[in-house]
Design a protein around this motif. Sequence first.
Motif, PDB file in Angstrom:
ATOM      1  N   ASP A 155      -3.607   2.178  -4.309  1.00  0.00           N
ATOM      2  CA  ASP A 155      -2.409   1.284  -4.682  1.00  0.00           C
ATOM      3  C   ASP A 155      -1.248   1.482  -5.966  1.00  0.00           C
ATOM      4  O   ASP A 155      -0.834   0.857  -5.748  1.00  0.00           O
ATOM      5  N   THR A 156      -1.596   3.060  -6.772  1.00  0.00           N
ATOM      6  CA  THR A 156      -0.086   3.640  -7.428  1.00  0.00           C
ATOM      7  C   THR A 156      -0.140   4.847  -6.674  1.00  0.00           C
ATOM      8  O   THR A 156      -1.279   5.307  -6.311  1.00  0.00           O
ATOM      9  N   SER A 202       0.666  -1.530   0.355  1.00  0.00           N
ATOM     10  CA  SER A 202       0.600   0.034  -0.597  1.00  0.00           C
ATOM     11  C   SER A 202       0.613   0.995   0.096  1.00  0.00           C
ATOM     12  O   SER A 202       2.020   1.565   0.721  1.00  0.00           O
ATOM     13  N   ILE A 203       0.206   2.242  -0.643  1.00  0.00           N
ATOM     14  CA  ILE A 203       0.601   3.845  -0.539  1.00  0.00           C
ATOM     15  C   ILE A 203       0.292   4.918   0.398  1.00  0.00           C
ATOM     16  O   ILE A 203      -0.937   4.673  -0.521  1.00  0.00           O
ATOM     17  N   ASP A 260      -1.690  10.919  -5.675  1.00  0.00           N
ATOM     18  CA  ASP A 260      -1.849  12.219  -6.154  1.00  0.00           C
ATOM     19  C   ASP A 260      -3.336  12.994  -6.540  1.00  0.00           C
ATOM     20  O   ASP A 260      -3.589  13.672  -6.644  1.00  0.00           O
ATOM     21  N   SER A 261      -3.831  12.144  -7.460  1.00  0.00           N
ATOM     22  CA  SER A 261      -4.823  12.249  -8.117  1.00  0.00           C
ATOM     23  C   SER A 261      -5.926  12.586  -6.876  1.00  0.00           C
ATOM     24  O   SER A 261      -6.498  13.686  -6.749  1.00  0.00           O
ATOM     25  N   GLU A 262      -5.844  11.816  -5.857  1.00  0.00           N
ATOM     26  CA  GLU A 262      -6.993  11.881  -4.363  1.00  0.00           C
ATOM     27  C   GLU A 262      -6.446  13.220  -3.586  1.00  0.00           C
ATOM     28  O   GLU A 262      -7.021  13.765  -3.253  1.00  0.00           O
TER      29      GLU A 262
END
Length: 278
Positions: free
Chosen positions: A28-29, A2-3, A34-36
């Motif tokens: 997960d990525t 997890s990230i 970064d989008s969230e």
Amino acid sequence: MSILWSESQKKRLGELGAKNEQMIIEFDTLKERDSEFKKIEKVLAREGRSRLEEYRKMTKRPPICELETKLINALNNIGFVQVTTPVLLSKGLLEKMTIDDNHTLFSQVFWVDGGKCLRPMLAPNLYYILKDLVRIWEMPVRIFEIGSCFRKESQGSEHLSEFTMLNLVEWGTADEDREKRIEELAKVVMKTVGIEGYHLERTSSVVYGDTVDVMLCDTELGSSAMGPHFLDEKWGMTGPWIGIGFGLERLLMAKEGGRNIHSMGKSITYLNGVRLNI
């Protein structure tokens, strides 16, 4: 694997007042993370602007000022007299509190010219006043002060270099009533702030020795001591007493469920708990 948020993202979210559940999201990525982050940052910034606009229209006072007024009124109503004392302390007054060159707190004091410092606590000045008031007034003598204190240790989201203390002292409390009186006065303060679910816990202090702390879960909101105490003789005083000290910023943080104490105190980067660089 997890990230999690990066350190810079975590810091920014904390500044904007993110909730606990927003601070512990796993991804997960990196792209997803970064989008969230951009989405949450945008929402928190919009909420902050809304709070600032409401603050402007309502011509409200900073929360810490409102809390100070409420506490003054509550303590006045139960017979306590407010005092105000200088921010500058002499080295000699600190030494009477056992804080000399070899003490743990000595390196955390902000020293200025001429053997003076910015007060790290209110107690020396309150002792100084009390030694005369107990001679002039009938017992019990009840006083309190609300004012700024300064310590270099204050780092991180739960500490401040400049913080606001409430110290209240009742000199002349009957020996058998001291612990009960601590409970009563803690209840007055907690009710005024609007905090429930706190408890009292016995512990120790590097200055006062045995103390009774006011705790909310694992967070210390206030600390109390009682006398006769070994410090009393340094001021030429005797007799039973109780005293409690609270940090107002920490009280506000507990009341509001906040994560960042810097948003609760005196600031040039926050207003009404809202980060201004939004």
